[in-house]
Design an enzyme around this catalytic site. Sequence first.
Site, PDB file in Angstrom:
ATOM      1  N   TYR A  90      42.853 -34.001 -13.053  1.00  6.17           N
ATOM      2  CA  TYR A  90      43.210 -35.394 -12.128  1.00  6.17           C
ATOM      3  C   TYR A  90      42.462 -36.356 -12.745  1.00  6.17           C
ATOM      4  O   TYR A  90      41.058 -36.461 -13.050  1.00  6.17           O
ATOM      5  CB  TYR A  90      42.431 -35.074 -10.601  1.00  6.17           C
ATOM      6  N   LYS A 111      20.098 -18.562   9.837  1.00  9.92           N
ATOM      7  CA  LYS A 111      21.318 -19.385  10.552  1.00  9.92           C
ATOM      8  C   LYS A 111      22.274 -19.760   9.142  1.00  9.92           C
ATOM      9  O   LYS A 111      22.024 -19.622   8.235  1.00  9.92           O
ATOM     10  CB  LYS A 111      20.761 -20.714  11.058  1.00  9.92           C
TER      11      LYS A 111
HETATM   12  C1  LIG Z   1      16.184 -24.238  10.021  1.00 13.95           C
HETATM   13  C2  LIG Z   1      14.792 -23.999  10.740  1.00 13.95           C
HETATM   14  C3  LIG Z   1      13.692 -23.465   9.799  1.00 13.95           C
HETATM   15  C4  LIG Z   1      13.709 -23.205   8.397  1.00 13.95           C
HETATM   16  O1  LIG Z   1      13.716 -24.343   8.074  1.00 13.95           O
HETATM   17  P1  LIG Z   1      13.500 -24.606   6.224  1.00 13.95           P
HETATM   18  O2  LIG Z   1      13.324 -25.812   5.806  1.00 13.95           O
HETATM   19  O3  LIG Z   1      14.906 -24.204   5.713  1.00 13.95           O
HETATM   20  O4  LIG Z   1      12.442 -23.733   5.802  1.00 13.95           O
HETATM   21  C5  LIG Z   1      12.685 -23.204  10.676  1.00 13.95           C
HETATM   22  N1  LIG Z   1      12.581 -23.815  11.965  1.00 13.95           N
HETATM   23  C6  LIG Z   1      13.641 -24.069  12.707  1.00 13.95           C
HETATM   24  C7  LIG Z   1      13.562 -24.508  14.199  1.00 13.95           C
HETATM   25  C8  LIG Z   1      14.524 -24.239  12.124  1.00 13.95           C
HETATM   26  O5  LIG Z   1      15.721 -24.871  12.853  1.00 13.95           O
END
Ligand SMILES: *Cc1c(COP(=O)(O)O)cnc(C)c1O
Length: 343
Positions: A243, A35
């Site tokens: 800045y 994602k």
């Molecule tokens: C994002 C997510 C993961 C991965 O989590 P990490 O902490 O990045 O390993 C796994 N399961 C679900 C449902 C998630 O939303």
Amino acid sequence: MTHRPLRLSLSTAALQQNWRWLADRAGVPAAAAIKSDGYGLGAAGVAERLFEVGARDFFVSTWDEAEALGPLPEGSRLAVLHGLGPDDAPAASQGAARPVLNSVQQVQRWRAAFGDRPCDVMVDTGMNRLGLSMDELDALDGLQIDMLHSHLACADEDHRMNAAQLARFSEAKQKVKARRYSLANSAGICLGRDYSFDMVRPGLALYGGIPRAEAKGQIRAVVTPEAQVLQVRTLKAGETVGYGATFTAERDTPVAILNIGYADGYWRNLTGRGHARMGDTLLPLIGRVSMDLVAVDISRGGDWREGDWMALDFDLPKIAADAGVSQYEMLTGLGSRYERRWD
Ligand SMILES: *Cc1c(COP(=O)(O)O)cnc(C)c1O
């Protein structure tokens, strides 16, 4: 394509080795959370490389992300974590991905539109974000569930919630028939094999994040931002840079100005803390981090010229702490202006 003055140097070997370590530690196959554009690294590039070493299950958050990803290698499975919302049926009907259904309403919507097509389901065991609650599991009777999921709220800590969620998920497993069951994210994998079930779902640790002490020295860095030198100048003793004129040179100081800034996820809080890196030598950033530029004190070495590429130090746990953000934010903040280059 137009030349880009900043890039992410991405290590295929480190990504693949991280996946292997996580799957070995879990003792079951590992999926991959890709994602948010593969946590900023580029979801398609990540998926292709993890497929090569055996990953077959991939997760994005939204149908829009699923579409942007384009087709995955033949034999992959893609699931959409946010499930089937009121506007998602057209995207879901294309069949390239399946939803992770999160509520009784989503289950009803899925049944009405797609009958007994296989889907995933999220059950809430204590996170209280997405998922059916433990007393709603009857609504799943007869559904063709490929994977039943839950998600750990506190796996990065030694928290009583971990064992409580494990117990609740085991109870859900007794009640709900599915082809496979999955609970652990990156940190959950570090908690031990009780948490593995049939498949684990790492994200962060694939990309070089260290979720818990167990992963230290095992998980390798994948990402190095590199920026081009736009200008080299000498600050005279007493002059300031950037800045707010927050840095004053004590002596004549050679400085390189780099094409990277907070709009690239190189957060402004790294002012006074961030470094560029030349081999093992750290070159301190001086003055404020701006939107598109930073200044580097190059007096510790290097014959830097306009157009040279300089690597930024990107030790994730350290730089995230220095920036005052999580490792997740450090990765997902990496913006769209980088060229993403896998070795
Ligand atoms: C994002 C997510 C993961 C991965 O989590 P990490 O902490 O990045 O390993 C796994 N399961 C679900 C449902 C998630 O939303």
